[in-house]
Scaffold this motif. Structure first.
Motif, PDB file in Angstrom:
ATOM      1  N   VAL A  13       0.929  -1.077  -0.048  1.00 42.95           N
ATOM      2  CA  VAL A  13       0.028  -0.104   0.211  1.00 42.95           C
ATOM      3  C   VAL A  13       0.760   1.106   0.014  1.00 42.95           C
ATOM      4  CG1 VAL A  13      -1.401   1.394   1.404  1.00 42.95           C
ATOM      5  CG2 VAL A  13      -2.023  -1.001   0.796  1.00 42.95           C
ATOM      6  N   LEU A  16       2.550   1.830  -3.450  1.00 44.61           N
ATOM      7  CA  LEU A  16       1.728   2.221  -4.409  1.00 44.61           C
ATOM      8  C   LEU A  16       1.561   3.675  -4.383  1.00 44.61           C
ATOM      9  CD1 LEU A  16      -1.376  -0.148  -4.408  1.00 44.61           C
ATOM     10  CD2 LEU A  16       0.452   0.398  -6.301  1.00 44.61           C
ATOM     11  N   GLU A  17       1.551   4.468  -3.210  1.00 44.45           N
ATOM     12  CA  GLU A  17       1.356   5.623  -3.009  1.00 44.45           C
ATOM     13  C   GLU A  17       2.742   6.632  -3.493  1.00 44.45           C
ATOM     14  OE1 GLU A  17       0.116   6.604   0.898  1.00 44.45           O
ATOM     15  OE2 GLU A  17      -1.537   5.643   0.774  1.00 44.45           O
ATOM     16  N   SER A  96      -6.859   6.714  -3.215  1.00 39.94           N
ATOM     17  CA  SER A  96      -6.556   6.649  -4.691  1.00 39.94           C
ATOM     18  C   SER A  96      -5.545   7.160  -4.953  1.00 39.94           C
ATOM     19  CB  SER A  96      -7.549   7.451  -5.336  1.00 39.94           C
ATOM     20  OG  SER A  96      -7.155   7.796  -6.609  1.00 39.94           O
ATOM     21  N   SER A  97      -4.549   6.288  -5.209  1.00 36.56           N
ATOM     22  CA  SER A  97      -3.115   6.672  -5.799  1.00 36.56           C
ATOM     23  C   SER A  97      -3.367   7.453  -7.079  1.00 36.56           C
ATOM     24  CB  SER A  97      -2.063   5.597  -6.138  1.00 36.56           C
ATOM     25  OG  SER A  97      -2.768   4.659  -7.105  1.00 36.56           O
ATOM     26  N   GLU A 182      -8.471   0.651  -3.334  1.00 40.91           N
ATOM     27  CA  GLU A 182      -7.457   0.945  -2.389  1.00 40.91           C
ATOM     28  C   GLU A 182      -8.145   1.159  -1.010  1.00 40.91           C
ATOM     29  OE1 GLU A 182      -4.592   4.007  -3.526  1.00 40.91           O
ATOM     30  OE2 GLU A 182      -5.015   3.759  -5.330  1.00 40.91           O
ATOM     31  N   LYS A 186      -6.460  -0.765   2.212  1.00 42.15           N
ATOM     32  CA  LYS A 186      -5.966   0.036   3.364  1.00 42.15           C
ATOM     33  C   LYS A 186      -6.796  -0.259   4.491  1.00 42.15           C
ATOM     34  CE  LYS A 186      -3.943   3.569   0.842  1.00 42.15           C
ATOM     35  NZ  LYS A 186      -3.655   5.119   0.761  1.00 42.15           N
TER      36      LYS A 186
END
Lengths: 245, 71
Positions: A13, A16-17, A96-97, A182, A186
């Motif tokens: 997670v 991804l960011e 949301s990335s 996401e 998360k």
């Protein structure tokens, strides 16, 4: 096994960011500057990891270590659980990335691109900052999970799996994962980290968990059930209030 | 500098003070108050206190967040 899964999900997670920011820099500016900035962020995180990990493992007595790990994981896990329960209830914008990707692109559009051959410091700084900030969270979570009496191998394995999967996806698609849920991911990581945190804190405080290591599973089930139901209750309450108004 | 301090606080403690204070009360109350009172009872029932406390904490934090979003 549970620690491998927990570490893999949490690291994935966060990666991804960071990835969304680096991809935005690469797509809207130059890939070389995006990679230089990201590499610098990785180096700083590696240095911090080299200090934090051995410090936790080598200098804190085992009982206190369990408590420190538990409290750290509870702080991370409960915060993720809070934010993502609010998202599930529709009371906070979804994670949301892709949004980070768009925001970073917009921020960079205001800076003129330097001529070829000259370093693009704005792009490098944004990629560096993105990797550093998300990377520090990875370092703290993995260091806490690695500081278990069973040793650092499961946490490091989980983190390594996440790195391989996320970087593989990045190279393959070269843009953020638009279809990924996401918020659910998360929320799941929040449940797992809180469950681990409670388990370790209980051990550190000499309380006995029925079922020993399996306690992580039923603690996670309780947290998951309560927060899902709570999210539905809040969403229904808001809908009812809006219908009256 | 203030942005760095804000980010560090957010990194370690999250966006609200309720959760870190709640965790401190939960862990401190369990370890420093309840456990010394009765070691045997704490050994058997301490985990119930921790689990129920964490559930109450997350429900309270979410309710507070939902209220803030409404305003």
């Amino acid at each position: 096994m549970l620690i491998v899964v927990g570490a893999a999900l949490a690291v994935a997670v966060e990666l991804l960011e960071a990835l969304a920011i680096v991809l935005a820099v690469g797509v809207s500016r130059r890939w070389s500057d995006a990679l230089v900035g990201a590499a610098a962020g990785v180096v700083v995180c590696a240095v911090v990891a080299g200090v934090v990990g051995p410090l936790l493992l080598g200098n804190v007595p085992i009982g206190s270590l369990r408590l420190v790990i538990g409290v750290l994981l509870m702080l991370f896990g409960l915060e993720w659980l809070r934010k993502n329960t609010l998202r599930l209830a529709g009371r906070k914008a979804p994670a949301s990335s892709l949004a980070e990707f768009v925001e970073t692109q917009e921020a960079l559009e205001q800076e003129a691109l330097p001529p070829a051959g000259e370093p693009d410091w704005a792009a490098r700084a944004i990629a560096f900052k993105g990797v550093l900030l998300e990377g520090l969270e990875v370092v703290l979570i993995v260091a806490a999970l690695a500081a278990r009496p069973s040793g650092p191998a499961p946490a490091l394995l989980g983190a390594a799996l996440a790195v391989v999967v996320v970087l593989g996806l990045a190279v393959w698609i070269r843009r953020p994962l638009e279809q990924l849920h996401e918020t659910d991911l998360k929320w799941g990581v929040g449940v797992l980290l809180t469950a681990f945190g409670l388990f370790f804190a209980g051990e550190g405080l000499h309380a006995h968990w029925p079922g020993d290591d399996l306690a992580v599973v039923y603690v996670a089930v309780v947290l998951a059930f309560v927060t899902r139901v709570h999210a539905r209750v809040i969403a229904a309450r808001v809908q009812a209030a809006e219908a009256i108004a | 500098m203030s942005a760095f301090l804000y980010r560090t606080r957010k990194l370690l403690f999250g966006e609200t003070w309720l959760l870190p204070i709640g965790v401190a009360v939960l862990v401190g109350g369990g370890g420093l108050v309840l456990r010394p009172l009765d070691h045997g009872a704490w050994h058997d029932l301490g985990v119930v206190f921790l689990l129920v406390g964490a559930v109450v904490l997350v429900v309270a934090a979410v309710e507070r967040g939902a209220g803030a979003a409404k305003r």
